[in-house]
Scaffold this motif. Structure first.
Motif, mmCIF file in Angstrom:
data_model
loop_
_atom_site.group_PDB
_atom_site.id
_atom_site.type_symbol
_atom_site.label_atom_id
_atom_site.label_comp_id
_atom_site.label_asym_id
_atom_site.label_seq_id
_atom_site.Cartn_x
_atom_site.Cartn_y
_atom_site.Cartn_z
ATOM 1 N N HIS A 88 1.012 -1.013 0.052
ATOM 2 C CA HIS A 88 -0.035 -0.014 -0.040
ATOM 3 C C HIS A 88 1.446 1.058 0.051
ATOM 4 N N PRO A 89 0.528 2.245 -0.747
ATOM 5 C CA PRO A 89 1.198 3.310 -1.078
ATOM 6 C C PRO A 89 1.841 4.030 0.597
ATOM 7 N N GLU A 90 0.485 4.023 1.797
ATOM 8 C CA GLU A 90 0.691 4.300 2.992
ATOM 9 C C GLU A 90 1.463 3.612 3.563
ATOM 10 N N ALA A 91 2.051 2.417 3.428
ATOM 11 C CA ALA A 91 2.493 1.616 4.476
ATOM 12 C C ALA A 91 4.579 2.344 4.581
ATOM 13 N N GLU A 92 4.021 1.924 5.498
ATOM 14 C CA GLU A 92 6.248 2.334 6.043
ATOM 15 C C GLU A 92 6.615 0.755 6.337
ATOM 16 N N ALA A 93 5.902 -0.290 7.138
ATOM 17 C CA ALA A 93 6.901 -1.375 6.776
ATOM 18 C C ALA A 93 5.509 -2.419 6.934
ATOM 19 N N LEU A 94 6.818 -3.939 6.615
ATOM 20 C CA LEU A 94 5.891 -4.526 5.663
ATOM 21 C C LEU A 94 5.492 -6.205 7.020
ATOM 22 N N ILE A 95 4.968 -7.120 6.961
ATOM 23 C CA ILE A 95 4.890 -7.509 8.387
ATOM 24 C C ILE A 95 4.182 -9.442 7.299
ATOM 25 N N PHE A 96 4.858 -10.428 7.090
ATOM 26 C CA PHE A 96 4.512 -11.451 6.489
ATOM 27 C C PHE A 96 4.696 -12.208 7.270
ATOM 28 N N ASP A 97 3.172 -13.099 6.767
ATOM 29 C CA ASP A 97 2.920 -14.660 7.621
ATOM 30 C C ASP A 97 3.827 -15.448 7.059
ATOM 31 N N LEU A 98 4.135 -16.533 7.362
ATOM 32 C CA LEU A 98 5.503 -17.531 6.905
ATOM 33 C C LEU A 98 4.745 -18.728 6.073
ATOM 34 N N ASP A 99 3.931 -19.635 6.492
ATOM 35 C CA ASP A 99 3.301 -20.753 5.801
ATOM 36 C C ASP A 99 2.385 -20.455 5.646
ATOM 37 N N PRO A 126 6.042 -14.774 -6.270
ATOM 38 C CA PRO A 126 5.645 -13.388 -5.494
ATOM 39 C C PRO A 126 5.064 -12.740 -4.007
ATOM 40 N N VAL A 127 5.399 -13.460 -3.861
ATOM 41 C CA VAL A 127 6.033 -12.966 -1.985
ATOM 42 C C VAL A 127 7.135 -12.441 -2.315
ATOM 43 N N VAL A 128 8.025 -13.483 -2.221
ATOM 44 C CA VAL A 128 9.317 -13.441 -2.078
ATOM 45 C C VAL A 128 9.876 -12.385 -2.782
ATOM 46 N N ASP A 129 9.467 -11.806 -3.787
ATOM 47 C CA ASP A 129 10.001 -11.076 -4.846
ATOM 48 C C ASP A 129 9.796 -9.685 -4.354
ATOM 49 N N LEU A 130 8.738 -9.430 -3.358
ATOM 50 C CA LEU A 130 8.310 -8.147 -2.896
ATOM 51 C C LEU A 130 9.348 -8.620 -1.294
ATOM 52 N N VAL A 131 9.502 -9.260 -0.586
ATOM 53 C CA VAL A 131 10.957 -9.192 0.416
ATOM 54 C C VAL A 131 11.823 -8.535 -0.831
ATOM 55 N N TYR A 161 11.442 -4.506 -0.995
ATOM 56 C CA TYR A 161 11.919 -3.764 -0.139
ATOM 57 C C TYR A 161 12.841 -3.582 0.986
ATOM 58 N N HIS A 162 12.897 -5.319 0.844
ATOM 59 C CA HIS A 162 14.716 -5.185 2.132
ATOM 60 C C HIS A 162 15.645 -3.782 1.484
ATOM 61 N N GLY A 163 15.924 -3.646 2.762
ATOM 62 C CA GLY A 163 16.723 -2.393 3.082
ATOM 63 C C GLY A 163 16.178 -0.957 3.129
ATOM 64 N N THR A 215 16.196 -15.579 5.659
ATOM 65 C CA THR A 215 16.541 -14.560 7.336
ATOM 66 C C THR A 215 16.879 -13.851 7.994
ATOM 67 N N HIS A 216 17.998 -13.693 7.387
ATOM 68 C CA HIS A 216 18.643 -12.238 7.144
ATOM 69 C C HIS A 216 17.863 -10.905 6.835
ATOM 70 N N TYR A 217 16.796 -11.178 6.207
ATOM 71 C CA TYR A 217 16.294 -10.219 5.218
ATOM 72 C C TYR A 217 14.958 -9.469 6.649
ATOM 73 N N PHE A 218 15.162 -10.240 6.944
ATOM 74 C CA PHE A 218 14.120 -9.597 8.020
ATOM 75 C C PHE A 218 14.563 -9.166 9.434
ATOM 76 N N ASP A 219 14.283 -7.819 9.933
ATOM 77 C CA ASP A 219 14.430 -7.251 11.605
ATOM 78 C C ASP A 219 13.737 -7.499 12.315
ATOM 79 N N ALA A 220 12.968 -8.288 12.040
ATOM 80 C CA ALA A 220 12.414 -8.945 13.226
ATOM 81 C C ALA A 220 11.613 -10.322 12.990
ATOM 82 N N ILE A 221 11.617 -11.676 14.347
ATOM 83 C CA ILE A 221 10.961 -12.668 13.585
ATOM 84 C C ILE A 221 9.773 -12.917 15.082
ATOM 85 N N VAL A 222 8.412 -13.249 14.650
ATOM 86 C CA VAL A 222 7.627 -12.874 15.916
ATOM 87 C C VAL A 222 7.092 -14.751 16.140
#
Length: 196
Positions: A6-17, A96-101, A104-106, A131-138
């Motif tokens: 989304h144009p207004e989004a400043e961070a992305l949070i990805f589900d995994l499975d 398609p999801v990993v392409d988005l990672v 926007y990485h960095g 693993t190294h693409y993410f700033d946090a993993i919950v």
């Protein structure tokens, strides 16, 4: 239609499975193996209904559905997880999801918010070399109130220091989508992009 934030989004949070990882076939095969061990059946229909919940909830459901007497759900969880980890080489990314990672990485903060255990999450991310693409993993081990509660995604926002309303969640599970909406975050249902 292209997958993007989304144009207004400043961070992305990805589900995994089912979002970053095309893990559903491996999970289903693993559950069938576990159920064969217990001489019972696995109802694949519960996957869609329960996606996002921790493995213990699935184990409890298998016990209830098959009327298994005296079986410890923790024992089923252990067998399920070990069998899944042994099959990790079969995992594939949802491109398609990993392409988005990668896109926007960095550039903006990226996090993973998953109902998987910490070890299962790390096994998947390491297998997919993400693993190294993410700033946090919950993970399920980091929260007490799992999806559809918003705690997983709110904790991601807190760790990456972005307001919830400026975060966008990418999800394939109904419970996770509910959690994202409750958290007040932008949401992308990735299913049209991953099930082509």
């Amino acid at each position: 239609m292209k997958l993007d934030k989304h144009p207004e989004a400043e961070a992305l949070i990805f589900d995994l499975d089912g979002t970053l990882s095309d893990s559903l076939p491996v999970h289903i095969a693993t559950w069938h193996k576990v159920c064969a061990h217990y001489n019972c059946t696995f109802n694949e229909g519960i996957i869609e209904e329960m996606t996002g919940m921790p493995t213990i909830r699935f184990a409890e459901r298998v016990i209830a559905d098959n009327n298994l007497q005296g079986i410890d759900p923790e024992e089923i969880v252990r067998m399920k997880q070990e069998t899944f980890w042994e099959s990790a080489n079969l995992l594939r990314p949802h491109v398609p999801v990993v392409d988005l990672v990668m896109k926007y990485h960095g550039k903006i903060p990226l996090a993973v918010g998953t109902g998987a255990s910490r070890r299962s999450a790390m096994v998947q991310l390491e297998t997919l070399n993400l693993t190294h693409y993410f700033d946090a993993i919950v993970t399920a081990d980091d929260v007490t109130r799992h999806k559809p509660e918003p705690e997983t995604f709110l904790k991601c926002a807190e760790l990456i220091k972005v307001k919830p309303e400026k975060c966008q969640v990418l999800e394939d599970g109904v419970l996770g989508m509910e959690a994202a909406k409750t958290a007040g975050m932008y949401l992308i249902d990735v299913r049209p992009f991953t099930y082509q």
